[in-house]
Scaffold this motif. Structure first.
Motif, mmCIF file in Angstrom:
data_model
loop_
_atom_site.group_PDB
_atom_site.id
_atom_site.type_symbol
_atom_site.label_atom_id
_atom_site.label_comp_id
_atom_site.label_asym_id
_atom_site.label_seq_id
_atom_site.Cartn_x
_atom_site.Cartn_y
_atom_site.Cartn_z
ATOM 1 N N ARG A 103 0.828 -1.205 0.000
ATOM 2 C CA ARG A 103 0.000 0.000 0.000
ATOM 3 C C ARG A 103 0.864 1.258 0.000
ATOM 4 O O ARG A 103 0.490 2.284 -0.561
ATOM 5 C CB ARG A 103 -0.890 0.017 1.241
ATOM 6 C CG ARG A 103 -2.052 -0.953 1.164
ATOM 7 C CD ARG A 103 -2.735 -1.004 2.502
ATOM 8 N NE ARG A 103 -3.939 -1.824 2.493
ATOM 9 C CZ ARG A 103 -4.644 -2.068 3.596
ATOM 10 N NH1 ARG A 103 -4.261 -1.570 4.748
ATOM 11 N NH2 ARG A 103 -5.717 -2.810 3.528
ATOM 12 N N ARG A 104 2.020 1.186 0.640
ATOM 13 C CA ARG A 104 2.878 2.371 0.705
ATOM 14 C C ARG A 104 3.565 2.651 -0.616
ATOM 15 O O ARG A 104 3.655 3.775 -1.060
ATOM 16 C CB ARG A 104 3.948 2.186 1.780
ATOM 17 C CG ARG A 104 3.380 2.278 3.170
ATOM 18 C CD ARG A 104 4.433 1.960 4.201
ATOM 19 N NE ARG A 104 3.860 2.095 5.532
ATOM 20 C CZ ARG A 104 4.562 2.014 6.647
ATOM 21 N NH1 ARG A 104 5.866 1.803 6.590
ATOM 22 N NH2 ARG A 104 3.979 2.142 7.814
ATOM 23 N N SER A 108 -1.688 3.619 -4.631
ATOM 24 C CA SER A 108 -2.278 4.689 -3.829
ATOM 25 C C SER A 108 -3.706 4.926 -4.295
ATOM 26 O O SER A 108 -4.136 4.384 -5.302
ATOM 27 C CB SER A 108 -1.444 5.961 -3.879
ATOM 28 O OG SER A 108 -1.114 6.266 -5.202
ATOM 29 N N MET A 109 -4.435 5.726 -3.540
ATOM 30 C CA MET A 109 -5.878 5.789 -3.770
ATOM 31 C C MET A 109 -6.398 7.221 -3.639
ATOM 32 O O MET A 109 -5.925 8.005 -2.825
ATOM 33 C CB MET A 109 -6.559 4.875 -2.749
ATOM 34 C CG MET A 109 -8.019 4.627 -3.022
ATOM 35 S SD MET A 109 -8.563 3.172 -2.096
ATOM 36 C CE MET A 109 -10.286 3.113 -2.569
ATOM 37 N N ARG A 176 -1.846 13.877 -3.211
ATOM 38 C CA ARG A 176 -1.466 12.989 -2.109
ATOM 39 C C ARG A 176 -1.166 11.588 -2.645
ATOM 40 O O ARG A 176 -0.226 10.930 -2.211
ATOM 41 C CB ARG A 176 -2.598 12.936 -1.082
ATOM 42 C CG ARG A 176 -2.310 12.038 0.098
ATOM 43 C CD ARG A 176 -3.368 12.155 1.162
ATOM 44 N NE ARG A 176 -4.679 11.727 0.678
ATOM 45 C CZ ARG A 176 -5.781 11.714 1.422
ATOM 46 N NH1 ARG A 176 -5.739 12.135 2.659
ATOM 47 N NH2 ARG A 176 -6.919 11.314 0.922
ATOM 48 N N ALA A 177 -1.981 11.172 -3.616
ATOM 49 C CA ALA A 177 -1.749 9.850 -4.195
ATOM 50 C C ALA A 177 -0.498 9.839 -5.070
ATOM 51 O O ALA A 177 0.237 8.859 -5.105
ATOM 52 C CB ALA A 177 -2.967 9.423 -5.005
#
Lengths: 398, 278
Positions: A103-104, A108-109, A176-177
C-alpha cells in the motif's frame, strides 16, 4: 505479466460468508442469497486484468459492487475468495506488513469525498503517505510540494482543506496519491462529487497527467460519459458481476446483453465516434507526378479537387482542378500549386468534426500518427453518423 | 428491611468479603499507592505555595487571555483575587491540587481505556455498564472501601474522585474515536499506516475536540466531589463547606462555596476546546 490480475474475486458481506459463497457456486443470484440468508454479495466472481499504463474503468450503478471491487485491489476489504495479484504477487496471501508495504509503495488511492485530513495543512496532507514511510521531513515536504505543483496548486501549501473548493480539494487528493510515486492509482468515483464543468476539467487533466506519467489507473465511476471519455478499457458491473469488458467502442457497438444495451442507448454518440470510424477512402495523387495526371484522375472521378501526398504517403495538401489546368498550360510542377489544408487525426471525435466540416467547403483529410493520409470525411458522413447511421465496420482505407 | 419468602441474597455481605479480601491480600500495594498519591498532591500544594499567590494569579490570567480572551482573563483576575482576599488561598490550593491530581489520573487511565473502547466493540460493551455504575452509584459509597484501602485524608478523596470523574473521559474518547469519518480511516489505511500511526496521526487529532469535551466534564465532576472527599478527611475548600454545614456557619459556607464556584467556572472556561480566532 499484467500489472493487476484479478481471478474470481468474490466478496460476501455477512455473518457466514462461506455459506454465501457456496450458494453462489450453486448458481443462486445476489437477490436470492439476500432473501435466503440476509447476506449481501458485494462482488461475485470478478476476473480481469489491467495492463501497465492503462486506464481501466470499472463502471456501474450504485450498489453494483464497483466500490467494493476497487477496495479488494488494496485489501481495504478482505475478499471472501479469489486471488488478486499485483505485479504477480497475490496480495490475498500477504501478511500485514507485506500488505502495508504494498500500500505504501505500490498502490495509492483517491477517494470520492476527497478524504483529506481536516487537521493537517494541504502540504502535510500531501506528505502523509511519505510521512508514514518515515521519509525524512525535508525530503517529504519537497516531494509533496512538487506533487502539488503538478496538480496546479502551488501556493496553497499552508491552506487548510476546508478553505479550498471541491475541485481543489480533489486535486489535493490526487497530489497525495501522486506523492508516494506508486505505479498504481485507484480512483474511487474521484470526480463524482464535483460539478459537471469542473469534472470535465479534471478528466482532461487526468488524461494529460497520464500521458506523461503512464500510471496504471483503475477508475471507478457511475457516469458512462466519464467512463467513455477516459477509459482505455471499461468493465461494466451489475449486481456484483462484471457484465462486459472492452473498449468504449466495443461496449457501444456490441453490447454483451440487454442490460448493457439499455445502459448505453442514451449515450451521446458524437463523443464516442471518431474520424477513423466514419471516414471513406480518399483519392490522392503523389505530388511528384504532373498536373495533367491530377486533372485526369479528377475528371475520371468527377471531383474538383484532390489531396496530394508525398512518396511516403505523407499528407501535403490539396490540388484544385482550376490550378491544375493552369499549371498544365504553363508547365509548372504539381508541387507548386498545392494549397494548404488542415487535416484531422483518426481519433478526432465526431463533435469536433462537425464543427470543422461546417466551416469547410472541402472534405476533411484524415491522417494517422505518422502524418500519412488514411481517408477523408465528407459532410454527409458526419450528418449520417450524428443521426446514428454508421458505415459498416472496417471500411477503413488500406 | 422486609423479609420476603425467598431468602435474601447476601450481596452486601459479598461486597464486604471482597473488600476484606482485597485489604488482606493487597493492603501493601494500596498502602504504597496511597503514599504515592499523598506525596504527589503534597508536592503540588508545596509547589503552589512556592509560587506564591500573586504570580500564580498572573500566570492563570495570562493563560486565560491566551486561550479565551480578555473577558475570561478579567474574570480569572477578579475571582482568584477575591479568593485571596477572603483568606481561602491555602485551602483553594489544596482543592486545586486534589482536582488536578484526580483529573490527571483520570486522563492517564481513562484515555487508553477510551481508545480501546473506541476501536474494540466487545470491550465497549463490557465497559459501558461499568461506567454507568461508576457514575450513578452514590459517590459516598466509594468512600467506604476507599477508607479501608487508602486510609483517611487526601488519597481516598483522590481515588473516589477519580472513580466518579473518569467516566466522561472514557465515554467521550470512545465516542470521538468512533466518530472519525470512515473515509479518513480508509485513506489512512490505504496509504499503509500501521494501527499506531493511524491512531496518532488521524484518529486522536480528529477526535480531540470530543475528547476535550470529556476531559472538561471530568474536571467539573471532580470539583463536585471535593465536598464528598472532605468526608474522609481530604483537606481544602470541601472541608470548609463540610465544617460550615455541621456548625451552621452561613458565612464560611457562602465564602468557601463561592470559592469552589470560581475555581469551577475558571477551569471550565479554560478547558473548553474553543479555538480563539484572530
Amino acid at each position: 505479466m499484467s500489472k493487476i490480475e484479478v481471478k474470481q474475486a468474490t466478496k460476501v458481506f455477512g455473518k457466514n460468508p462461506k455459506l454465501g459463497l457456496s450458494y453462489l457456486k450453486k448458481g443462486l443470484t445476489k437477490s436470492e442469497i439476500k432473501k435466503k440468508t440476509g447476506m449481501n454479495v458485494g462482488v461475485s466472481n470478478a476476473s480481469f486484468q489491467v495492463e501497465e499504463g492503462e486506464i481501466f474503468v470499472i463502471m456501474g450503478l450504485s450498489g453494483s459492487g464497483k466500490s467494493t471491487l476497487v477496495r479488494l485491489l488494496n485489501r481495504l476489504i478482505e475478499p471472501t475468495s479469489g486471488t488478486i495479484a499485483i505485479d504477480g504477487q497475490d496480495i490475498t496471501l500477504m501478511n500485514k506488513k507485506e500488505l502495508r508495504d504494498t500500500r505504501r509503495r505500490g498502490i495509492s488511492m483517491v477517494f470520492q469525498r476527497f478524504a483529506l485530513f481536516p487537521h493537517r495543512s494541504i502540504l502535510e496532507n500531501v506528505a502523509y503517505g511519505l510521512e508514514i514511510q518515515q521519509v525524512d521531513k525535508k525530503e517529504r515536504l519537497e516531494k509533496a510540494a512538487k506533487a502539488l505543483e503538478i496538480v496546479g496548486l502551488k501556493g496553497y501549501e499552508e491552506s487548510m482543506p476546508d478553505q479550498l473548493s471541491g475541485g481543489m480539494q480533489q486535486r489535493v487528493g490526487l497530489a497525495r496519491a501522486l506523492a508516494s510515486d506508486t505505479d498504481i492509482l485507484l480512483m474511487d468515483e474521484a470526480f463524482s462529487a464535483l460539478d459537471p464543468l469542473i469534472r470535465k476539467d479534471m478528466q482532461d487533466e487526468l488524461l494529460d497527467l497520464q500521458s506523461e506519467m503512464h500510471k496504471t489507473i483503475v477508475f471507478i465511476t457511475h457516469d458512462l460519459d466519464e467512463a467513455l471519455r477516459i477509459g482505455d478499457r471499461i468493465a461494466l458491473m451489475k449486481d456484483g458481476r462484471i457484465v462486459q469488458i472492452g473498449s468504449a467502442e466495443d461496449i457501444l457497438m456490441n453490447p454483451a446483453n440487454e442490460y448493457v444495451e439499455n445502459f448505453v442507448e442514451d449515450v451521446d454518440m458524437s463523443k464516442i465516434i471518431t474520424a477513423g470510424r466514419i471516414m471513406s477512402r480518399a483519392e490522392a495523387i503523389q505530388v511528384d507526378r504532373g498536373p495533367r495526371v491530377a486533372l485526369k484522375i479528377m475528371s475520371d472521378d468527377g471531383i474538383s479537387s484532390i489531396f496530394a501526398v508525398d512518396k511516403t504517403k505523407k499528407f501535403i495538401g490539396v490540388i484544385h482542378a482550376e490550378d491544375a489546368a493552369n499549371a498544365a498550360k504553363e508547365e509548372q510542377s504539381s508541387r507548386s500549386i498545392v494549397k494548404k489544408v488542415e487535416p484531422v487525426t483518426m481519433d478526432t471525435r465526431l463533435t469536433d468534426l462537425f464543427e470543422l466540416i461546417s466551416k469547410s467547403t472541402l472534405p476533411l483529410p484524415v491522417i494517422d500518427d505518422m502524418g500519412r493520409l488514411r481517408g477523408l470525411i465528407r459532410r454527409p458522413a458526419v450528418i449520417q453518423a450524428l443521426a446514428g447511421n454508421l458505415p459498416s465496420q472496417r471500411s477503413e482505407v488500406k | 428491611m422486609n423479609q420476603t419468602i425467598l431468602p435474601k441474597i447476601p450481596l452486601g455481605h459479598w461486597a464486604d468479603l471482597f473488600v476484606q479480601f482485597i485489604t488482606d491480600h493487597f493492603g501493601m500495594f494500596f498502602g504504597s499507592l496511597a503514599n504515592g498519591i499523598e506525596a504527589f498532591v503534597g508536592g503540588l500544594v508545596t509547589f503552589f505555595n512556592i509560587i506564591t499567590p500573586i504570580p500564580f494569579i498572573l500566570v492563570f490570567v495570562f493563560i486565560a487571555y491566551w486561550r479565551r480572551g480578555w473577558t475570561i482573563a478579567l474574570f480569572t483576575l477578579l475571582g482568584l483575587g477575591l479568593i485571596y482576599d477572603l483568606g481561602y488561598w491555602q485551602h483553594t490550593m489544596q482543592t486545586f491540587a486534589l482536582v488536578v491530581t484526580s483529573v490527571l489520573l483520570s486522563i492517564i487511565i481513562g484515555l487508553p481505556l477510551g481508545i480501546l473502547a473506541g476501536v474494540n466493540n466487545p470491550f465497549r460493551k463490557f465497559i459501558t455498564p461499568l461506567l454507568d455504575l461508576m457514575q450513578t452509584m452514590p459517590s459516598f459509597v466509594y468512600l467506604i472501601p476507599a477508607i479501608f484501602l487508602f486510609g483517611t485524608g487526601m488519597p481516598p478523596g483522590v481515588v473516589a474522585t477519580i472513580i466518579f470523574a473518569m467516566p466522561p473521559t472514557i465515554r467521550m474518547t470512545s465516542l470521538g474515536i468512533r466518530q472519525v469519518p470512515e473515509d479518513l480511516i480508509e485513506a489512512s489505511d490505504a496509504f499503509g499506516s500501521t494501527p499506531w500511526q493511524k491512531l496518532i496521526k488521524v484518529q486522536l487529532p480528529i477526535s480531540m475536540p470530543t475528547i476535550m469535551a470529556g476531559v472538561n466534564q471530568s474536571i467539573m465532576l471532580a470539583l463536585s466531589m471535593v465536598v464528598v472527599a472532605s468526608l474522609v478527611g481530604a483537606p481544602g475548600l470541601g472541608a470548609d463547606v463540610y465544617l460550615a454545614v455541621t456548625s451552621l456557619r452561613t458565612d464560611i459556607g457562602f465564602e468557601a462555596g463561592l470559592a469552589i464556584v470560581i475555581i469551577a467556572i475558571m477551569l471550565d472556561r479554560l478547558s473548553q476546546n474553543t479555538r480563539r480566532h484572530k
